[in-house]
Design a protein around this motif. Sequence first.
Motif, PDB file in Angstrom:
ATOM      1  N   ILE A  64     -13.476  -4.082   4.010  1.00 16.55           N
ATOM      2  CA  ILE A  64     -12.057  -3.707   4.003  1.00 16.55           C
ATOM      3  C   ILE A  64     -11.515  -3.829   2.580  1.00 16.55           C
ATOM      4  O   ILE A  64     -12.084  -4.554   1.760  1.00 16.55           O
ATOM      5  CB  ILE A  64     -11.230  -4.566   4.981  1.00 16.55           C
ATOM      6  N   GLY A  65     -10.445  -3.119   2.299  1.00 10.45           N
ATOM      7  CA  GLY A  65      -9.814  -3.262   0.982  1.00 10.45           C
ATOM      8  C   GLY A  65      -9.791  -1.999   0.153  1.00 10.45           C
ATOM      9  O   GLY A  65      -9.795  -2.038  -1.082  1.00 10.45           O
ATOM     10  N   ALA A  66      -9.717  -0.848   0.825  1.00 14.75           N
ATOM     11  CA  ALA A  66      -9.681   0.431   0.104  1.00 14.75           C
ATOM     12  C   ALA A  66      -8.382   0.561  -0.688  1.00 14.75           C
ATOM     13  O   ALA A  66      -7.330   0.080  -0.260  1.00 14.75           O
ATOM     14  CB  ALA A  66      -9.795   1.577   1.103  1.00 14.75           C
ATOM     15  N   ASN A 100      -2.096  -0.097  13.470  1.00 23.07           N
ATOM     16  CA  ASN A 100      -2.695  -1.213  12.712  1.00 23.07           C
ATOM     17  C   ASN A 100      -2.254  -1.277  11.262  1.00 23.07           C
ATOM     18  O   ASN A 100      -2.227  -2.342  10.666  1.00 23.07           O
ATOM     19  CB  ASN A 100      -4.223  -1.183  12.826  1.00 23.07           C
ATOM     20  N   PHE A 101      -1.921  -0.106  10.678  1.00 20.23           N
ATOM     21  CA  PHE A 101      -1.303  -0.066   9.339  1.00 20.23           C
ATOM     22  C   PHE A 101      -0.032   0.760   9.458  1.00 20.23           C
ATOM     23  O   PHE A 101       0.029   1.901   9.050  1.00 20.23           O
ATOM     24  CB  PHE A 101      -2.284   0.506   8.310  1.00 20.23           C
ATOM     25  N   TRP A 140       0.358   7.395   3.686  1.00 16.37           N
ATOM     26  CA  TRP A 140      -0.790   8.217   3.247  1.00 16.37           C
ATOM     27  C   TRP A 140      -0.624   9.675   3.661  1.00 16.37           C
ATOM     28  O   TRP A 140      -1.206  10.568   3.069  1.00 16.37           O
ATOM     29  CB  TRP A 140      -2.095   7.749   3.898  1.00 16.37           C
ATOM     30  N   ARG A 185      -8.923  -3.270  12.155  1.00 23.48           N
ATOM     31  CA  ARG A 185      -8.922  -2.227  11.118  1.00 23.48           C
ATOM     32  C   ARG A 185     -10.039  -1.262  11.464  1.00 23.48           C
ATOM     33  O   ARG A 185     -11.089  -1.693  11.959  1.00 23.48           O
ATOM     34  CB  ARG A 185      -9.249  -2.803   9.736  1.00 23.48           C
ATOM     35  N   CYS A 186      -9.861   0.010  11.123  1.00 21.64           N
ATOM     36  CA  CYS A 186     -11.018   0.900  11.328  1.00 21.64           C
ATOM     37  C   CYS A 186     -12.117   0.538  10.355  1.00 21.64           C
ATOM     38  O   CYS A 186     -13.276   0.857  10.589  1.00 21.64           O
ATOM     39  CB  CYS A 186     -10.664   2.375  11.296  1.00 21.64           C
ATOM     40  N   THR A 187     -11.752  -0.150   9.266  1.00 22.93           N
ATOM     41  CA  THR A 187     -12.766  -0.593   8.295  1.00 22.93           C
ATOM     42  C   THR A 187     -13.287  -2.009   8.585  1.00 22.93           C
ATOM     43  O   THR A 187     -14.080  -2.541   7.793  1.00 22.93           O
ATOM     44  CB  THR A 187     -12.157  -0.584   6.882  1.00 22.93           C
ATOM     45  N   GLU A 201       0.844  -1.202   0.000  1.00 21.03           N
ATOM     46  CA  GLU A 201       0.000   0.000   0.000  1.00 21.03           C
ATOM     47  C   GLU A 201       0.884   1.259   0.000  1.00 21.03           C
ATOM     48  O   GLU A 201       0.562   2.259  -0.652  1.00 21.03           O
ATOM     49  CB  GLU A 201      -0.937  -0.037   1.213  1.00 21.03           C
TER      50      GLU A 201
HETATM   51  C1  UN1 Z   1      -7.833   0.865   8.415  1.00 20.80           C
HETATM   52  O1  UN1 Z   1      -8.910   0.302   8.336  1.00 20.80           O
HETATM   53  O2  UN1 Z   1      -7.386   1.171   9.518  1.00 20.80           O
HETATM   54  O3  UN1 Z   1      -9.176  -0.514   3.369  1.00 20.80           O
HETATM   55  C2  UN1 Z   1      -7.040   1.162   7.198  1.00 20.80           C
HETATM   56  C3  UN1 Z   1      -8.408  -1.228   3.991  1.00 20.80           C
HETATM   57  C4  UN1 Z   1      -6.932  -0.901   3.998  1.00 20.80           C
HETATM   58  C5  UN1 Z   1      -6.674   0.276   4.892  1.00 20.80           C
HETATM   59  C6  UN1 Z   1      -7.382   0.149   6.180  1.00 20.80           C
HETATM   60  N1  UN1 Z   1      -6.485  -0.624   2.672  1.00 20.80           N
HETATM   61  O4  UN1 Z   1      -8.807  -2.195   4.605  1.00 20.80           O
END
Ligand code: UN1
Length: 496
Positions: free
Chosen positions: A445-447, A153-154, A161, A284-286, A107
Amino acid sequence: MSYPTYRNLIGGEWLPAKSGKTLLNLNPADHTDIVGAFPSSHAEDVELAVAAAKKAYATWRLVPAPKRAEVLVRAGILLQERKEKFAHDMTREMGKVLAETRGDVQEAIDEAFYVAGEGRRLFGVTAPSELQSKFAMSVRMPVGVVGLITPWNFPMAIPSWKLFPALVAGNTCVIKPASDTPLSTYNLVQTLVDAGVPAGVINIVCGSGSGVGTPLVEHPDVRAISFTGSSSVGSHVGQRAAATFKPVSLEMGGKNAQIVLNDANLDLALDGALWGAFGTTGQRCTATSRILLQKGIAAQFTEKLVARAKALKIGSGLDESVEVGPQVNPSQIETSASYVEIALAEGAQLLCGGHALTEGAYAKGTFFEPTVLGGVTPTMRIAREEVFGPVVSLIEFETFDEAIAIANSIDYGLSTALYTKDVNRAFAAMRDLESGITYINAPTIGAEVHLPFGGVKQTGNGHREGLGAIDFFTTWKAVYVDYSDKLQRAQIDNQQ
Ligand code: UN1
């Protein structure tokens, strides 16, 4: 056991914290494995770093943006070469499995090449002037010294970013990595130094939130703050930044819902749910933390999900066969355990998991079983509050409209997912789900780095990373050039 001692990077020099103190970085799969000692810094170290960044800003802002971007191209290539080593370092300090830490480094590579292109864009707009022989345009200017506060977490992706768009836009940076995962930020910054970032343009100051984060946020020479972390800390950061009128980008929590309709491809929805809920051990926040099931498929889906959650292999992320690594530290385990208790007290049912693993191979680490809670209703705390662990709640519903209402009934708004084959409902969901990111037939998840990343409601304060980061790290300047050789008064001389 011997382990390396790392230092802060200030003005191009690697320096210990003024206090001489360090914090140990431990492997969450085995706390006897010490990854390294990192500086325990305080306000006096932040002071030096901000001064170095301020000095470097005087020259970095004048380097043409396409040249600044070339540093990112070189950094991207170096990261490709170092990917495997950095992924191992990251799994060792953070815990998530190697496939995922490779993804985290990837990433940052994607971000380097994406943002490098911005060096030849950074577009402004020109507009016709209302006066004759007068030229009007707007240009993007750097903000100055920026403070970056990043999560564990990342630990490489999220610093990238923030650092990469800040740098390409001509800012200089002071970054405070999460105290659980400083090594990955060190690896990233060392790579940027090797790629040619001049001294003082990036400074790392390592330490706790109160030791480093607060002085950074409060420093008068820091012109903007970009923060990713919990909503409670984000609220503090936002309030402290407001006292000195700093722009602040906050990216915070989520309580992300995956909705599964009766017509969905169930196997696909199951794959998505497992990956969304238990990938990165739910940290993950997602992460998917609510699965909304339509009544027609709820029983079948639940049974299969529980069977597959129970079968997940838990262990050290360095073992390629492991699917779920440890949680990052003991306090995260306590949070997961306490939310299971809260959920059960509220009337939810424990369908699998629910406990920390403390025996045998797990004894030295912070492991928590993948946990599925059934019978959850939308008003329970477990349905509304972020856990940030491998704990997912199942909520049943009758109609599509009800599902959208439940999905939207929380304070967060980061990511949502809908599984259906009905194109009309897919488009209605894309319109009606209150979240910064919506997936159709894919997990929460997976942005990807070149799209806007961020959320609505208590997830953020309106800024975006990815597409949108340049907006945060630049400030507009309007420029007028009058070549008429006479005084022309706007709003007056053109009215006769
Ligand atoms: C996060 O959820 O803390 O979209 C970041 C995603 C990753 C980035 C997540 N590419 O799950």
